[in-house]
Write a protein that holds these residues in place. Structure first.
Motif: not given
Length: 389
Positions: A101, A133, A228, A259
């Protein structure tokens, strides 16, 4: 010297791509990030040289002279035959950018955390630790394995799972590497039985039920894509429907795979940090209080600050967690009730200690003091342990 020149690999293993990404140590502490209890697929084979698996590739990483140097290996000759060097280099660099990331500027976050938390300002929590991630199915199963466990044992369990059910990629420096198995590869009627034979214990059933849930109750891997788009609370409530997924495991998935950067998972390490340094008390009843406390203190991206604090706790040879047994004594709100509670903590040898907390009101100062008494090192069976890695 190019990393690829010092590798010993099997005949079916090919160098897919190699290159480097400019990044300094303030933005990436490679060892603490890879071995800090987030992923369990990496090993430090030589000093400052790390080998792991990302998707269908074996990946070797080294951080030198403010450059992240990498080599990707594959066993698929067609991937090389029908592509060119430049495309492969762009692809592999993008994989690492996404995995680490790198669009998030850690040094800028660190400056903000220093203003809100003196432990960051004094360098008591190191810079350079990034949140990885991770692929959500691998993350889900890895953290189901984390219940009442430690990093070394989780790593062995995940390796055994991959060796048993994943596709072999190849052999690098004498070690066989496998892809993480897919849902279809894990959907076996005897999965629980075989995992118990591989020393997964009670977690074997949780993994089998999680696989069934993912494949037959929800829409497979699309389930994670749907999460998400949801709020933290909504996504968490869906994850908690999976057998073997409690609040901590759900929060790890939210932070590392979905996330949700402001989620702060709480285990015994974060519990210890809260009690020792921030005057917070965690029992099985106030996970929310500790998590919310750090989510507010470590803004923005409080989950990233948690990753740094957690990884730093792992690397300490003698953790401060046991100091609460010997020295913690703090005032709490006035009440007429005298109560005693039992809970578990870990000493510097990672052995479980049973602790009795006695709350009583002082006759002279008319307020309660918190006193701690260390009991037997063997906790009573009816005391539920706080989750640990």
């Amino acid at each position: 010297m190019d990393l690829s020149t010092v590798a010993t690999f099997s005949n079916d293993l090919l160098i897919y791509s190699s290159g480097s990404i400019p990044i300094n140590t303030k933005e990436l502490n490679l060892k603490q990030t890879l071995l800090g209890g987030q992923s369990f697929r990496w090993i430090e084979q030589n000093l400052n040289e790390f080998i792991g698996v990302l998707g269908s590739y074996i990946v070797r990483l080294q951080h030198q002279n403010d450059n992240l140097r990498y080599t990707f290996f594959t066993n698929n000759e067609d991937l090389i035959k029908y592509s060119n060097n430049n495309d492969r280099r762009v692809e592999t660099a993008l994989i690492l950018h996404n995995y680490f990331q790198l669009t998030i500027k850690l040094s800028e976050l660190f400056e903000k955390w220093c203003k809100s938390d003196v432990r960051f300002e004094k360098g008591q929590i190191p810079i350079g630790i990034r949140v990885l991630a991770q692929e959500p199915l691998e993350n889900l199963i890895s953290f189901i394995c984390s219940s009442n466990n430690n990093v070394q044992r989780i790593t062995k369990m995940i390796q055994a799972l991959c060796n048993e059910y994943g596709k072999k990629i190849g052999t690098l420096n004498g070690i066989d590497y496998y892809q993480f198995p897919t849902l279809d590869e894990l959907d076996k009627t005897d999965l629980e039985k075989r995992l118990r034979e591989l020393s997964f214990g009670y977690r074997a059933r949780y993994i089998q039920e999680a696989v069934k849930f993912m494949k037959y109750t929800v829409d497979g891997m699309c389930f994670f894509d749907q999460l998400r788009a949801l709020s933290v609370e909504q996504a968490r409530s869906q994850l908690l429907k999976i057998m073997g997924v409690g609040r901590k495991v759900a929060d790890c998935i939210l932070l590392m795979s979905l996330g949700k950067h402001d989620v702060v998972p709480v285990d015994t390490h974060i519990h210890s940090i809260a009690m020792t340094y921030y005057g917070q008390q965690l029992t099985t009843d106030n996970y929310d209080d500790i998590s919310s406390f750090f989510e507010q203190l470590w803004q923005p991206l409080s989950g990233w600050a948690q990753a740094a604090a957690f990884s730093n706790e792992l690397r300490l040879p003698t953790s401060p967690r046991n100091s609460i047994v010997l020295s913690l004594k703090r005032s709490i709100s006035n009440t007429e009730i005298v109560t005693e509670k039992l809970f578990k903590t870990l000493d510097e040898n990672n052995e479980c200690q049973s602790i009795k907390i006695t709350r009583k009101r002082s006759q002279t100062r008319q307020k309660k003091l918190l006193s701690i008494q260390q009991l037997s090192t063997r906790p009573k069976r009816n005391i539920k342990p706080i989750e640990r890695y």
